[in-house]
Design a protein around this motif. Structure first.
Motif, PDB file in Angstrom:
ATOM      1  N   HIS A  70       0.684  -1.057  -0.124  1.00  0.00           N
ATOM      2  CA  HIS A  70       0.235  -0.062   0.000  1.00  0.00           C
ATOM      3  C   HIS A  70       1.083   0.460   0.113  1.00  0.00           C
ATOM      4  N   PRO A  71       0.624   1.869  -1.219  1.00  0.00           N
ATOM      5  CA  PRO A  71       1.527   2.832  -1.005  1.00  0.00           C
ATOM      6  C   PRO A  71       1.536   4.387   0.113  1.00  0.00           C
ATOM      7  N   ASP A  72       0.294   4.229   1.145  1.00  0.00           N
ATOM      8  CA  ASP A  72       0.538   4.768   2.462  1.00  0.00           C
ATOM      9  C   ASP A  72       1.101   3.543   3.206  1.00  0.00           C
ATOM     10  N   GLU A  73       1.287   3.202   3.068  1.00  0.00           N
ATOM     11  CA  GLU A  73       2.120   1.946   3.936  1.00  0.00           C
ATOM     12  C   GLU A  73       3.514   2.067   3.686  1.00  0.00           C
ATOM     13  N   THR A  74       4.044   2.513   2.725  1.00  0.00           N
ATOM     14  CA  THR A  74       5.505   2.338   2.206  1.00  0.00           C
ATOM     15  C   THR A  74       6.322   3.182   1.541  1.00  0.00           C
ATOM     16  N   THR A  75       6.189   3.844   0.465  1.00  0.00           N
ATOM     17  CA  THR A  75       6.892   4.893  -0.349  1.00  0.00           C
ATOM     18  C   THR A  75       6.594   6.208   1.207  1.00  0.00           C
ATOM     19  N   ALA A  76       5.087   6.263   1.346  1.00  0.00           N
ATOM     20  CA  ALA A  76       4.862   7.278   1.883  1.00  0.00           C
ATOM     21  C   ALA A  76       5.167   8.018   2.878  1.00  0.00           C
ATOM     22  N   ILE A  77       5.474   6.899   3.570  1.00  0.00           N
ATOM     23  CA  ILE A  77       6.393   7.264   4.687  1.00  0.00           C
ATOM     24  C   ILE A  77       7.568   7.357   4.358  1.00  0.00           C
ATOM     25  N   VAL A  78       8.751   6.016   3.539  1.00  0.00           N
ATOM     26  CA  VAL A  78       9.650   7.300   3.975  1.00  0.00           C
ATOM     27  C   VAL A  78      10.022   8.852   3.221  1.00  0.00           C
ATOM     28  N   ALA A 113      19.488   9.470   4.506  1.00  0.00           N
ATOM     29  CA  ALA A 113      19.997   9.330   3.811  1.00  0.00           C
ATOM     30  C   ALA A 113      19.108   7.472   3.031  1.00  0.00           C
ATOM     31  N   PRO A 114      18.311   7.999   1.340  1.00  0.00           N
ATOM     32  CA  PRO A 114      18.632   5.836   1.018  1.00  0.00           C
ATOM     33  C   PRO A 114      19.300   5.432   0.920  1.00  0.00           C
ATOM     34  N   LEU A 115      19.586   4.670   1.346  1.00  0.00           N
ATOM     35  CA  LEU A 115      20.604   3.450   0.470  1.00  0.00           C
ATOM     36  C   LEU A 115      19.689   1.752  -0.926  1.00  0.00           C
ATOM     37  N   ASP A 116      20.597   1.800  -1.310  1.00  0.00           N
ATOM     38  CA  ASP A 116      20.489   1.267  -2.666  1.00  0.00           C
ATOM     39  C   ASP A 116      19.629  -0.313  -2.244  1.00  0.00           C
ATOM     40  N   ALA A 117      18.568  -1.221  -1.734  1.00  0.00           N
ATOM     41  CA  ALA A 117      17.658  -2.364  -1.787  1.00  0.00           C
ATOM     42  C   ALA A 117      17.887  -2.810  -2.537  1.00  0.00           C
ATOM     43  N   ARG A 118      17.565  -2.306  -3.598  1.00  0.00           N
ATOM     44  CA  ARG A 118      17.964  -3.133  -5.163  1.00  0.00           C
ATOM     45  C   ARG A 118      19.410  -3.841  -5.789  1.00  0.00           C
ATOM     46  N   ALA A 119      20.148  -2.793  -4.619  1.00  0.00           N
ATOM     47  CA  ALA A 119      21.092  -3.246  -5.422  1.00  0.00           C
ATOM     48  C   ALA A 119      21.617  -4.533  -4.488  1.00  0.00           C
ATOM     49  N   VAL A 120      21.437  -4.255  -3.640  1.00  0.00           N
ATOM     50  CA  VAL A 120      21.553  -4.761  -2.207  1.00  0.00           C
ATOM     51  C   VAL A 120      20.669  -6.148  -2.686  1.00  0.00           C
ATOM     52  N   LEU A 121      20.022  -6.801  -2.951  1.00  0.00           N
ATOM     53  CA  LEU A 121      19.163  -7.534  -3.590  1.00  0.00           C
ATOM     54  C   LEU A 121      19.730  -8.392  -4.493  1.00  0.00           C
ATOM     55  N   ALA A 122      19.861  -7.563  -5.706  1.00  0.00           N
ATOM     56  CA  ALA A 122      20.638  -8.060  -6.540  1.00  0.00           C
ATOM     57  C   ALA A 122      22.489  -9.131  -6.493  1.00  0.00           C
ATOM     58  N   GLY A 123      22.552  -8.926  -4.905  1.00  0.00           N
ATOM     59  CA  GLY A 123      24.303  -9.091  -5.851  1.00  0.00           C
ATOM     60  C   GLY A 123      23.710  -9.981  -4.034  1.00  0.00           C
ATOM     61  N   ILE A 124      22.741 -10.360  -3.874  1.00  0.00           N
ATOM     62  CA  ILE A 124      22.226 -11.835  -2.921  1.00  0.00           C
ATOM     63  C   ILE A 124      21.918 -12.594  -3.859  1.00  0.00           C
ATOM     64  N   GLU A 160      10.807   0.104 -10.632  1.00  0.00           N
ATOM     65  CA  GLU A 160      11.213   1.240 -10.623  1.00  0.00           C
ATOM     66  C   GLU A 160      10.283   1.863  -9.222  1.00  0.00           C
ATOM     67  N   LEU A 161      11.536   1.939  -8.537  1.00  0.00           N
ATOM     68  CA  LEU A 161      10.604   2.658  -7.156  1.00  0.00           C
ATOM     69  C   LEU A 161      11.612   4.089  -6.787  1.00  0.00           C
ATOM     70  N   ALA A 162      10.988   4.488  -6.297  1.00  0.00           N
ATOM     71  CA  ALA A 162      12.119   5.511  -5.910  1.00  0.00           C
ATOM     72  C   ALA A 162      13.155   5.499  -4.539  1.00  0.00           C
ATOM     73  N   HIS A 163      14.528   6.264  -4.502  1.00  0.00           N
ATOM     74  CA  HIS A 163      15.695   6.295  -2.660  1.00  0.00           C
ATOM     75  C   HIS A 163      15.767   4.166  -3.077  1.00  0.00           C
ATOM     76  N   GLY A 164      15.683   3.496  -4.277  1.00  0.00           N
ATOM     77  CA  GLY A 164      15.813   2.493  -4.332  1.00  0.00           C
ATOM     78  C   GLY A 164      15.429   1.598  -3.941  1.00  0.00           C
ATOM     79  N   ALA A 165      14.049   1.535  -3.286  1.00  0.00           N
ATOM     80  CA  ALA A 165      13.541   0.483  -2.588  1.00  0.00           C
ATOM     81  C   ALA A 165      13.029  -0.403  -3.347  1.00  0.00           C
ATOM     82  N   LEU A 217      16.431   0.677   2.398  1.00  0.00           N
ATOM     83  CA  LEU A 217      17.747   0.667   3.681  1.00  0.00           C
ATOM     84  C   LEU A 217      17.752   2.057   3.869  1.00  0.00           C
ATOM     85  N   LEU A 218      17.753   2.522   4.678  1.00  0.00           N
ATOM     86  CA  LEU A 218      18.190   3.847   5.119  1.00  0.00           C
ATOM     87  C   LEU A 218      19.332   3.876   5.663  1.00  0.00           C
ATOM     88  N   THR A 219      20.867   5.207   5.476  1.00  0.00           N
ATOM     89  CA  THR A 219      21.075   5.415   6.662  1.00  0.00           C
ATOM     90  C   THR A 219      21.511   6.908   7.499  1.00  0.00           C
TER      91      THR A 219
END
Length: 467
Positions: A401-409, A421-432, A441-446, A463-465
């Motif tokens: 649900h957008p109100d529980e996910t991207t909107a919160i971030v 700052a956001p970190l790229d969760a897609r890149a981490v997933l691609a690596g593991i 494609e979602l904003a902030h690497g979600a 992912l956030l830091t």
């Protein structure tokens, strides 16, 4: 003449052993009256009734299928009965739902579906409704599901309402799922998603690091390095599951935990926090990962009963893990800048797990979203305050649900651009991931996982830091 004691005992057991339909009916009544969770209650009832093989499979499909499509069947029943659902006796209504699923959703012969289901009304002490139940089921049996659905769609023009009727989803959920797919440019996948929500998933297991390897559990899952497909039957009967070396866990949940634990190399002595740890599935995997890397995990849960489930989940992995009972919204105040990694698996509507929790779609309403979003935002700000500078925070929901996910971030990043700052969760997933993941494609690497695209629950991972 005295009868054979063994034969008499067998006859007595036969009289007291519940049939598949009776088991399904009992679970439905518990869901209706007590807000029970079918996925927790049904396995217990199957074992108690000693149902196995085809009987257990029939009871499982009858229970889950009826609950999953309950709203659709209620519309059909109201049309066939010529009266509103709330005007029907609750016991008779559950019997009718079971009968409707056998007639419209299974290949049960009509005479058996009607006759055996009507018999349930007598056993349920609702004999006064037997004639009514029989008449309604016979009316339903005259047409197939396509015909009934066509009738229900007559005069309905709203696309969310139409898709909800066709796929047994509340219209507000259809709308939310449509929005979530559209934000990825994948709105055309809505029908596939709704179909996937109505398809019973395979059970997946997680092999906990240091305790067992996934090859010992069965066929490997496509993405998680720790995942395996469970064989048919009760997964709890597997020796490694019984011993606590493996657990039942959706592959999406495994990936959500692994994204945090493998976002970067673990430095021995790191402190990790699972902020909302109950009932303990992700905490178990994190505890095993932490132990393997020399890190220390703390598990927090606000509900004492769920905290006890966390303790049980972690006992075979690392009994030294600290399990706390506390409000996650104050962790940031009590322990500022304390943890190197934090998992916030936030309470949510659970729209990502509708295929596993068949009654869930009918329990929530659109009014539940705003209070949950407010709680999620509070927990996220608390988690950020408890994170060390340079630490990693995984914000996870089992809801797209957008109100529980991207909107919160988005709100957090706008509010505190100098702090987080956001970190790229897609890149981490691609690596593991064992095989490539088709991620939108979602904003902030979600990253957003989907039942129809990945065969997982619809897990959202950001992912956030802390700067």
């Amino acid at each position: 003449m005295t009868g054979n004691p063994q034969s008499e005992g067998s006859r007595q057991r036969a009289r007291t052993t519940a049939t598949p339909r009776q088991v399904a009916f009992d679970v439905l009544r518990a869901v209706t009256d007590d807000d029970a969770y079918a996925n927790l209650l049904l396995p217990t009832r199957l074992r108690r009734a000693r149902l196995t093989g085809a009987d257990a499979a029939f009871a499982t499909e009858l229970t889950y299928g009826t609950l999953r499509r309950r709203g659709h069947y209620d519309r059909v029943i109201a049309l066939a009965a010529g009266r509103a659902i709330d005007a029907i006796d609750p016991v008779a209504l559950d019997v009718l739902r079971l009968g409707a699923h056998q007639l419209l959703g299974m290949s049960t012969p009509a005479h058996a579906a009607v006759g055996e289901t009507v018999e349930l009304t007598r056993r349920a002490r609702a004999a006064r409704t037997t004639g009514f139940v029989n008449a309604v089921l016979r009316t339903i049996s005259r047409d197939d599901d396509v015909t009934w659905t066509t009738r229900l769609l007559e005069g309905v023009t709203d696309p969310d309402e139409r898709d909800g009727i066709a796929h047994a989803h509340p219209a507000w959920i259809v709308h939310a799922l449509r929005e979530a797919l559209t934000r990825e440019g994948r709105g055309s996948e809505l029908d596939d998603l709704l179909l996937a929500d109505n398809t019973a998933p395979r059970v997946t297991l997680v092999a906990l690091p240091g305790l067992c390897e996934p090859e010992a559990l069965g066929d490997r899952t496509p993405y998680s390095t720790r995942g395996a497909r469970s064989a048919a039957g009760d997964p709890a009967s597997h020796p490694l599951v019984a011993a606590g070396a493996a657990r039942v866990q959706d592959e999406g949940s495994q990936l959500a935990a692994l994204v945090l634990s493998r976002a970067r190399a673990v430095v021995p002595g790191e402190r990790w926090l699972d902020l909302c740890a109950g009932p303990g599935g992700k905490a178990a995997l994190l505890a095993a990962e932490a132990r393997a890397g020399g890190a220390v995990l703390v598990a927090n849960e606000v509900v004492p009963a769920r905290a006890e489930l966390v303790r049980k989940a972690l006992h075979t992995i690392d009994p030294a893990v600290e399990v706390r009972v506390g409000d996650g919204r104050v962790i940031g105040v009590l322990e500022p800048e304390t943890y190197d990694r934090i998992l916030l698996d936030a309470p949510c509507t659970g729209l990502g797990a509708l295929r596993r929790r068949p009654e869930a779609r009918w329990r929530k309403t659109a009014l539940d979203v705003a209070p949950l979003a407010s709680l999620q935002a509070e927990l996220l700000r608390s988690a950020l305050a408890a994170l060390k500078p340079g630490g990693v925070l995984a914000y996870v929901t089992c809801s797209p649900h957008p109100d529980e996910t991207t909107a919160i971030v988005d709100d957090l990043l706008v509010e505190r651009p100098a702090e987080v700052a956001p970190l790229d969760a897609r890149a981490v997933l691609a690596g593991i991931a064992r095989t490539p993941l088709d991620l939108g494609e979602l904003a902030h690497g979600a990253a957003q996982l989907w039942p129809h695209r990945h065969g997982t629950d619809a897990m959202f991972i950001q992912l956030l830091t802390r700067r």
